[in-house]
Design a protein around this motif. Structure first.
Motif, short mmCIF file in Angstrom:
data_model
loop_
_atom_site.label_atom_id
_atom_site.label_comp_id
_atom_site.label_asym_id
_atom_site.label_seq_id
_atom_site.Cartn_x
_atom_site.Cartn_y
_atom_site.Cartn_z
N SER A 69 0.79 -1.23 0.00
CA SER A 69 0.00 0.00 0.00
C SER A 69 0.83 1.29 0.00
O SER A 69 0.55 2.20 -0.78
CB SER A 69 -0.96 0.00 1.19
OG SER A 69 -1.85 1.08 1.11
N PRO A 70 1.85 1.45 0.85
CA PRO A 70 2.61 2.71 0.82
C PRO A 70 3.29 2.96 -0.53
O PRO A 70 3.34 4.10 -1.00
CB PRO A 70 3.65 2.51 1.93
CG PRO A 70 3.05 1.48 2.84
CD PRO A 70 2.30 0.57 1.94
N LEU A 119 -2.85 -7.98 -6.77
CA LEU A 119 -3.55 -7.26 -7.83
C LEU A 119 -4.57 -6.26 -7.28
O LEU A 119 -4.74 -5.16 -7.82
CB LEU A 119 -4.25 -8.25 -8.76
CG LEU A 119 -3.31 -9.23 -9.50
CD1 LEU A 119 -4.13 -10.21 -10.33
CD2 LEU A 119 -2.32 -8.47 -10.37
N ALA A 120 -5.23 -6.62 -6.19
CA ALA A 120 -6.30 -5.77 -5.65
C ALA A 120 -5.77 -4.50 -5.00
O ALA A 120 -6.55 -3.59 -4.72
CB ALA A 120 -7.14 -6.56 -4.65
N VAL A 121 -4.46 -4.42 -4.74
CA VAL A 121 -3.92 -3.18 -4.17
C VAL A 121 -4.18 -2.00 -5.10
O VAL A 121 -4.25 -0.85 -4.66
CB VAL A 121 -2.41 -3.33 -3.87
CG1 VAL A 121 -1.59 -3.36 -5.15
CG2 VAL A 121 -1.92 -2.21 -2.95
N THR A 122 -4.36 -2.28 -6.40
CA THR A 122 -4.60 -1.22 -7.37
C THR A 122 -6.00 -0.61 -7.24
O THR A 122 -6.25 0.48 -7.77
CB THR A 122 -4.44 -1.74 -8.80
OG1 THR A 122 -5.34 -2.83 -9.01
CG2 THR A 122 -3.01 -2.22 -9.04
N ILE A 340 -13.65 7.77 8.14
CA ILE A 340 -13.11 8.62 9.20
C ILE A 340 -11.60 8.74 9.09
O ILE A 340 -11.03 9.82 9.23
CB ILE A 340 -13.53 8.06 10.59
CG1 ILE A 340 -15.04 8.23 10.80
CG2 ILE A 340 -12.75 8.75 11.71
CD1 ILE A 340 -15.58 7.44 11.96
N THR A 341 -10.94 7.61 8.82
CA THR A 341 -9.49 7.63 8.70
C THR A 341 -9.04 8.50 7.53
O THR A 341 -8.09 9.28 7.65
CB THR A 341 -8.94 6.20 8.52
OG1 THR A 341 -9.33 5.41 9.65
CG2 THR A 341 -7.43 6.20 8.41
N TYR A 358 -1.68 8.26 3.36
CA TYR A 358 -2.86 7.42 3.49
C TYR A 358 -2.54 5.99 3.07
O TYR A 358 -3.19 5.04 3.51
CB TYR A 358 -4.01 7.97 2.66
CG TYR A 358 -5.31 7.25 2.90
CD1 TYR A 358 -5.97 7.37 4.12
CD2 TYR A 358 -5.88 6.43 1.93
CE1 TYR A 358 -7.15 6.69 4.36
CE2 TYR A 358 -7.06 5.76 2.15
CZ TYR A 358 -7.70 5.89 3.37
OH TYR A 358 -8.87 5.21 3.61
N GLY A 359 -1.52 5.84 2.21
CA GLY A 359 -1.08 4.49 1.86
C GLY A 359 -0.60 3.74 3.08
O GLY A 359 -0.84 2.53 3.23
N VAL A 360 0.11 4.44 3.98
CA VAL A 360 0.56 3.81 5.23
C VAL A 360 -0.65 3.49 6.10
O VAL A 360 -0.73 2.40 6.70
CB VAL A 360 1.54 4.73 5.99
CG1 VAL A 360 1.88 4.14 7.35
CG2 VAL A 360 2.81 4.92 5.17
N MET A 361 -1.62 4.43 6.18
CA MET A 361 -2.84 4.15 6.92
C MET A 361 -3.57 2.96 6.31
O MET A 361 -4.08 2.08 7.01
CB MET A 361 -3.76 5.38 6.89
CG MET A 361 -3.25 6.56 7.68
SD MET A 361 -3.27 6.25 9.46
CE MET A 361 -2.80 7.87 10.07
N GLY A 362 -3.59 2.93 4.98
CA GLY A 362 -4.23 1.81 4.30
C GLY A 362 -3.51 0.50 4.57
O GLY A 362 -4.14 -0.55 4.66
N ALA A 363 -2.18 0.59 4.71
CA ALA A 363 -1.41 -0.62 5.04
C ALA A 363 -1.80 -1.13 6.42
O ALA A 363 -1.96 -2.35 6.62
CB ALA A 363 0.08 -0.31 5.00
N LEU A 364 -1.98 -0.22 7.36
CA LEU A 364 -2.40 -0.63 8.70
C LEU A 364 -3.80 -1.24 8.66
O LEU A 364 -4.07 -2.25 9.32
CB LEU A 364 -2.39 0.58 9.64
CG LEU A 364 -1.01 1.13 10.04
CD1 LEU A 364 -1.17 2.41 10.85
CD2 LEU A 364 -0.23 0.09 10.83
N MET A 365 -4.69 -0.62 7.87
CA MET A 365 -6.05 -1.16 7.76
C MET A 365 -6.04 -2.53 7.09
O MET A 365 -6.76 -3.44 7.50
CB MET A 365 -6.93 -0.18 6.97
CG MET A 365 -7.29 1.08 7.75
SD MET A 365 -8.54 2.09 6.92
CE MET A 365 -7.56 2.85 5.63
#
Length: 427
Positions: A69-70, A119-122, A340-341, A358-365
Motif C-alpha cells: 500500500s505505501p 492485484l487488488a492493491v490497485t 473517518i481515517t 494514506y497508503g501507510v494508513m491503508g497498510a495498517l487497515m
C-alpha cells in the motif's frame, strides 16, 4: 444561501459521476471479503477445511496489500488514480474468477489469495479516496461518505446474491458470476467517469490551455517524514487499527456466529444485508457530521459505539432483538472506519503527500483486515466458540473511540506553508 453551500453544490454538479464510479470501485474491492462467509460452508463440505484455513485466505490478501500500500500511494501521488485502477480492475476480475478452480489444495488456496492481494492493491481505498478528495474541497465528508458507501452496498447485495448463486450454479459458478457481473459494471463506470485532478489537468493541457492556466489543485500538507513524527496521525492509525482487527473479524465470521445461534444460513445472509443498509446510513450521516462538527469527536463516538455490536451477540445477552440491533450497530459503524481515517488523514496530514501517508494508513487497515479473520478463527478453534473474541471486541472498540476523541484541533493549512505546499511549521 451561504458561499460554502453554493460552492458545495457546484462541486456536486460537476463531480457526481466521479463519486458514483469511485463508490462502485470500492464496492468491487470489498466484494471478496463480503462474500467469504457464504463460501465457508460449501468449501468445508467439499474439502473438509478448518475455519482457520478458510480465514487465512483473506488474511493473506489483506496482509499483502498492507505491504504494498505505501508504495502504491507513491504511484498515486505521481501519476494519479485512473492510470492504476483501470488496468487493476481487469486483473482483479481475473484473480477472483481463478477461485473457481480451487481443487482442495491448501497451498493453492493460499496462493489464490496471495495473487488477489497483489492485484487488488490497485483498487483499494487509497485510489478512490485520493481521487475524490483531490477534487472536492467544500463537501469532502459527504463525498467521501458516498464513495465509501460502496462497501455498504457490497454488504447489502453480496450476501444474498452469493447465497443465490451458490444454490443455483454452485460455489465455482458463484465466483465467476460475481467477478464478471460486478467487476464488468465497475470497469465500465470507471472507464467513462473516473477522472481525478491529475487527469483533468492533463486534459486541459491537451486541449491547448496554457500550463499556468490549467486547473491544478492547491496541495499543501506534511512530508512523509513529518507525518511519521505527528502524534495525531499515530493516534488515528492506532485507534483505527484496533477497531479494524475486531470488526473485520466479526464481519467475516458473522454468518457462522449467527448460524451457531440457531439462525439459518439464508436468514443470516439477509441479516448481513441489513447491516449493509445501516452502513449506507452511517456513511451519509457521518459524512454530513464530519463536514459540520469536530471530526475527531464524530469519529471517536462512532468507533466506540461499535462495542455494542459485540456485546449484543454474546451468550447470555443475545436475543432476536439484540441480534438485529447488533446488525444495525455493526453496519452503521463498520464502513465509517475507512471514511473517518481518510478524512482525518487529510485534515492532519494534508493533501501534498496524501497518497503515501494514506497508503501507510491503508497498510495498517489492510494488515488489521488480515489479522481480524485469522484472530477470530483461531479463537474459535481454541476456545470452541466466539465468546472471548466478542468480549475483546467490546472492550477494544470502546478504548479506541476514547483515543480518537483525545485528538487535538486540525493544523491551519493557510499558515506556515512553503511555496511548494510543504508545511514548514512541522519541519
Amino acid at each position: 444561501m451561504s458561499e460554502n453551500k453554493i460552492s458545495a453544490a457546484r462541486e456536486w454538479k460537476s463531480n457526481w459521476p466521479l463519486v458514483l464510479a469511485a463508490s462502485m470501485g470500492f464496492s468491487f474491492f470489498s466484494l471478496p471479503l463480503a462474500a467469504t462467509g457464504l463460501f465457508m460452508e460449501p468449501l468445508t463440505k467439499d474439502f473438509g477445511w478448518s475455519r482457520t484455513l478458510l480465514s487465512s485466505g483473506p488474511s493473506i490478501a489483506t496482509t499483502t496489500t498492507a505491504i504494498l500500500s505505501p508504495f502504491f500511494g507513491i504511484l498515486i501521488d505521481r501519476y494519479g488514480s485512473r492510470k492504476l485502477v483501470i488496468p487493476g480492475l481487469i486483473l482483479t476480475m481475473l484473480s477472483i474468477m481463478a477461485f473457481a478452480f480451487a481443487n482442495g489444495s491448501e497451498l493453492q488456496w493460499m496462493g489464490l489469495w496471495l495473487v488477489f492481494g497483489i492485484l487488488a492493491v490497485t483498487i483499494k481505498s487509497t485510489a478512490w479516496t485520493a481521487g475524490v478528495l483531490g477534487v472536492f474541497k467544500h463537501s469532502r465528508g459527504l463525498a467521501l461518505g458516498l464513495t465509501l458507501s460502496g462497501t455498504a452496498v457490497a454488504q447489502i447485495v453480496v450476501p444474498p446474491l452469493t447465497n443465490w448463486l451458490i444454490d443455483s450454479v454452485g460455489w465455482r459458478g458463484a465466483f465467476i458470476g460475481l467477478s464478471l457481473g460486478w467487476g464488468g459494471l465497475t470497469f465500465l463506470l470507471c472507464l467513462f467517469f473516473f477522472f481525478d485532478a491529475h487527469d483533468r489537468r492533463a486534459a486541459a493541457l491537451a486541449g491547448g490551455v496554457p500550463e499556468d492556466a490549467a486547473p491544478e489543485p492547491v496541495l499543501v500538507g506534511l512530508t512523509p517524514g513529518q507525518a511519521l513524527r505527528n502524534s495525531a496521525l499515530w493516534r488515528v492509525g492506532i485507534s483505527n487499527f484496533v477497531v479494524m482487527v475486531l470488526t473485520i473479524g466479526l464481519s467475516i465470521h458473522l454468518v457462522p456466529i449467527l448460524t451457531e445461534a440457531g439462525v439459518s444460513r439464508s436468514h443470516a445472509a439477509w441479516l448481513s444485508s441489513l447491516a449493509g443498509v445501516a452502513g449506507i446510513v452511517g456513511k451519509l450521516v457521518t459524512g454530513v457530521l464530519l463536514d459540520r462538527y469536530r471530526p475527531n469527536w464524530i469519529g471517536g463516538v462512532t468507533l466506540g459505539v461499535a462495542a455494542l455490536a459485540f456485546l449484543f451477540l454474546m451468550n447470555g445477552i443475545r436475543s432476536p432483538v439484540f441480534i438485529i440491533a447488533a446488525m444495525l450497530v455493526n453496519g452503521y459503524a463498520f464502513g465509517t472506519k475507512t471514511q473517518i481515517t481518510g478524512f482525518l488523514t487529510a485534515g492532519y496530514g494534508g493533501m501534498k503527500h496524501f497518497g503515501v501517508i494514506y497508503g501507510v494508513m491503508g497498510a495498517l487497515m489492510a494488515l488489521a483486515s488480515g489479522l481480524g479473520p485469522m484472530t477470530a478463527g483461531v479463537v474459535y478453534d481454541m476456545a470452541g466458540g466466539y465468546g472471548p473474541f466478542l468480549l475483546a471486541g467490546g472492550i477494544g472498540c470502546a478504548l479506541s473511540g476514547l483515543l480518537m476523541i483525545s485528538l487535538p484541533a486540525y493544523p491551519d493549512w493557510k499558515k506556515d506553508v512553503g511555496e511548494d505546499g510543504t508545511a514548514t511549521a512541522f519541519a
